[in-house]
Design a protein around this motif. Sequence first.
Motif, PDB file in Angstrom:
ATOM      1  N   LEU A   1     -12.548  48.530 -16.189  1.00 39.00           N
ATOM      2  CA  LEU A   1     -13.815  47.838 -15.931  1.00 39.00           C
ATOM      3  C   LEU A   1     -13.635  46.323 -15.808  1.00 39.00           C
ATOM      4  CD1 LEU A   1     -16.184  49.916 -18.248  1.00 39.00           C
ATOM      5  CD2 LEU A   1     -15.973  50.005 -15.749  1.00 39.00           C
ATOM      6  N   GLY A   2     -12.408  45.863 -15.888  1.00 37.57           N
ATOM      7  CA  GLY A   2     -12.164  44.431 -15.694  1.00 37.57           C
ATOM      8  C   GLY A   2     -12.666  43.574 -16.841  1.00 37.57           C
ATOM      9  N   LEU A   3     -12.841  44.176 -18.025  1.00 35.41           N
ATOM     10  CA  LEU A   3     -13.356  43.413 -19.163  1.00 35.41           C
ATOM     11  C   LEU A   3     -12.199  42.747 -19.896  1.00 35.41           C
ATOM     12  CD1 LEU A   3     -16.099  45.917 -20.373  1.00 35.41           C
ATOM     13  CD2 LEU A   3     -16.356  43.896 -18.920  1.00 35.41           C
ATOM     14  N   GLY A   4     -12.388  41.505 -20.259  1.00 37.07           N
ATOM     15  CA  GLY A   4     -11.293  40.729 -20.836  1.00 37.07           C
ATOM     16  C   GLY A   4     -11.295  40.698 -22.348  1.00 37.07           C
ATOM     17  N   ALA A   5     -12.283  41.356 -22.979  1.00 40.46           N
ATOM     18  CA  ALA A   5     -12.361  41.294 -24.440  1.00 40.46           C
ATOM     19  C   ALA A   5     -12.970  42.579 -24.980  1.00 40.46           C
ATOM     20  CB  ALA A   5     -13.202  40.098 -24.884  1.00 40.46           C
ATOM     21  N   TYR A   6     -12.545  42.937 -26.179  1.00 38.21           N
ATOM     22  CA  TYR A   6     -13.076  44.113 -26.869  1.00 38.21           C
ATOM     23  C   TYR A   6     -13.439  43.700 -28.275  1.00 38.21           C
ATOM     24  CZ  TYR A   6     -13.198  48.868 -28.890  1.00 38.21           C
ATOM     25  OH  TYR A   6     -13.564  50.039 -29.523  1.00 38.21           O
ATOM     26  N   ARG A   7     -14.697  43.847 -28.615  1.00 39.00           N
ATOM     27  CA  ARG A   7     -15.150  43.569 -29.983  1.00 39.00           C
ATOM     28  C   ARG A   7     -15.224  44.907 -30.720  1.00 39.00           C
ATOM     29  NH1 ARG A   7     -20.880  42.891 -32.291  1.00 39.00           N
ATOM     30  NH2 ARG A   7     -20.291  42.431 -34.420  1.00 39.00           N
ATOM     31  N   PHE A   8     -14.381  45.061 -31.723  1.00 36.21           N
ATOM     32  CA  PHE A   8     -14.400  46.279 -32.545  1.00 36.21           C
ATOM     33  C   PHE A   8     -14.408  45.858 -34.006  1.00 36.21           C
ATOM     34  CE2 PHE A   8     -10.047  46.115 -34.132  1.00 36.21           C
ATOM     35  CZ  PHE A   8      -9.403  45.333 -33.188  1.00 36.21           C
ATOM     36  N   SER A   9     -14.680  46.817 -34.886  1.00 33.57           N
ATOM     37  CA  SER A   9     -14.646  46.457 -36.305  1.00 33.57           C
ATOM     38  C   SER A   9     -13.572  47.247 -37.027  1.00 33.57           C
ATOM     39  CB  SER A   9     -16.007  46.654 -36.974  1.00 33.57           C
ATOM     40  OG  SER A   9     -16.249  48.001 -37.294  1.00 33.57           O
ATOM     41  N   VAL A  10     -13.105  46.662 -38.107  1.00 31.86           N
ATOM     42  CA  VAL A  10     -12.112  47.303 -38.966  1.00 31.86           C
ATOM     43  C   VAL A  10     -12.860  47.999 -40.101  1.00 31.86           C
ATOM     44  CG1 VAL A  10     -10.206  46.858 -40.574  1.00 31.86           C
ATOM     45  CG2 VAL A  10     -10.336  45.604 -38.411  1.00 31.86           C
ATOM     46  N   ALA A  11     -12.433  49.226 -40.405  1.00 33.93           N
ATOM     47  CA  ALA A  11     -13.043  49.978 -41.512  1.00 33.93           C
ATOM     48  C   ALA A  11     -12.333  49.618 -42.810  1.00 33.93           C
ATOM     49  CB  ALA A  11     -12.949  51.477 -41.238  1.00 33.93           C
ATOM     50  N   TRP A  12     -13.045  48.931 -43.668  1.00 29.54           N
ATOM     51  CA  TRP A  12     -12.488  48.535 -44.964  1.00 29.54           C
ATOM     52  C   TRP A  12     -11.925  49.753 -45.714  1.00 29.54           C
ATOM     53  CZ3 TRP A  12     -16.058  44.887 -48.368  1.00 29.54           C
ATOM     54  CH2 TRP A  12     -15.401  44.535 -49.549  1.00 29.54           C
ATOM     55  N   PRO A  13     -12.630  50.916 -45.702  1.00 30.31           N
ATOM     56  CA  PRO A  13     -12.100  52.072 -46.452  1.00 30.31           C
ATOM     57  C   PRO A  13     -10.780  52.624 -45.901  1.00 30.31           C
ATOM     58  CG  PRO A  13     -14.396  52.434 -45.794  1.00 30.31           C
ATOM     59  CD  PRO A  13     -13.918  51.229 -45.058  1.00 30.31           C
ATOM     60  N   ARG A  14     -10.415  52.232 -44.687  1.00 31.65           N
ATOM     61  CA  ARG A  14      -9.079  52.628 -44.193  1.00 31.65           C
ATOM     62  C   ARG A  14      -7.999  51.706 -44.747  1.00 31.65           C
ATOM     63  NH1 ARG A  14      -9.430  56.455 -40.368  1.00 31.65           N
ATOM     64  NH2 ARG A  14     -11.210  56.339 -38.966  1.00 31.65           N
TER      65      ARG A  14
END
Length: 446
Positions: free
Chosen positions: A73-86
């Motif tokens: 999709l030509g997107l230059g960034a990905y905002r994801f979150s980290v799961a603290w319980p992992r």
Amino acid sequence: MTMPDRSFPTDFVWGAATAAYQVEGAVHEDGRSESIWDRFAHTPGTTFHGDTGDVACDHYHRYREDVALLAELGLGAYRFSVAWPRVIPGGTGPVNEAGLDFYDRLVDELLAKGIAPFVTLYHWDLPQVLEDAGGWPLRATVDAFAEYAAVVAGRLGDRVRHFVTFNEPRVVATLGYEDGIFAPGRHDLDDGLAAAHHLLVAHGRAVQAIRAVAPDASVGIVLDIVPKQSASTEMLDLESAAAAQERHDRWFLDPLTGRGYPPDPPENSWRHLIRDGDLELITAPIDFLGVNYYTRDIVRSPMLPPLPAVEREKTGFGWEVYPEGLGEVLRFVASRTGDLPLYITENGAAYPDHPSDPTHDPERVRYLRRHLAALADARSTGIPVRGYFVWSLLDNFEWIFGYSQRFGIVHVDFATQERRVRDSGRFLEAVARSGRLPAEPSTAGD
Ligand code: FCB
């Protein structure tokens, strides 16, 4: 008559956002512990159809395919979150390397495709063990978060350039602790206010912790800002709207920008929790602020009789479509943040699928186009917005609404996990690749 083309600079960041509990699944894998959202979603009566994030989009296993979609999709960034319980299954103490490895692999996969990771440390999934010990109303949770932030930034900070401490602390405090609608489902005003303060202090501590181990990284926080508009010019309505803005938007934005907390009634019992140095910590400089924008609130005083219903355009979720609000929110935020770089870290819409073709989503395309037009117009007045993240890359677990609300620019068939790009994904791709929002006939509602 047509509206003019609107353009964005070549270094404008185009991205898509997700959150761990909404997409990852694999809740029992590689040493992950229970989060408050696991516990809450598994409690009967809390979510639509009893839906849970147990499997979600199976992003934990399919992340390569999802990163490939971002690239396609030509997107230059990905905002994801980290799961603290992992990462720290016990909330504090031993680090679970196997859990941390997942984010390591995800970051490397993104970088290999030239996609910048924007890492959110907390998108609502507190380890249940910390909630059992008292949760966010307890000061000890602040220390635990600072420890967790140092671990994640220590491991990823050599490659990740953008860290977000918290996603929407207002929602955590209000819906989670005050109204009991979201995990952990507590219903106590003072708990909500205590949680709000500790979330902000934890933000300040995490900023310090991240800077200590990843000095080159930019650090920020994401707020949900909802314009509060008075339903009429009656004094009671105006006062109600102002009060709602104080308790929701200014409650977080003001202390973060050195203005302290707005006043609240003396019977609220939480200010004794403010320790020396807390407000300085909260106000410590950040590198950017993320703004999530979806809709507005029209506020009617509870003392006045309801007004006749007004016909307004709504998304399938029932949220009013109000693109002008994006500019209003940005002006309000910038009045406090000045030249601090801003990002729209979430914006998007849920609509029911067209039965014949769930990838054909003209309503979502129109929603995005109108909001991007408002964004371009706000930028042209000098508001320093550096990027835009659509919510969401994928249809996913929409909290208490389970899988009933689809926000993806990519359709997910939850029975097969097949992903199919929607028209809105192609639309965003065209804008991202060209840096231009094409002109549309003004009759389309612009
Ligand atoms: C925001 C949340 C995000 C998503 C959207 C629709 O408040 O941050 O996780 O649920 O709403």
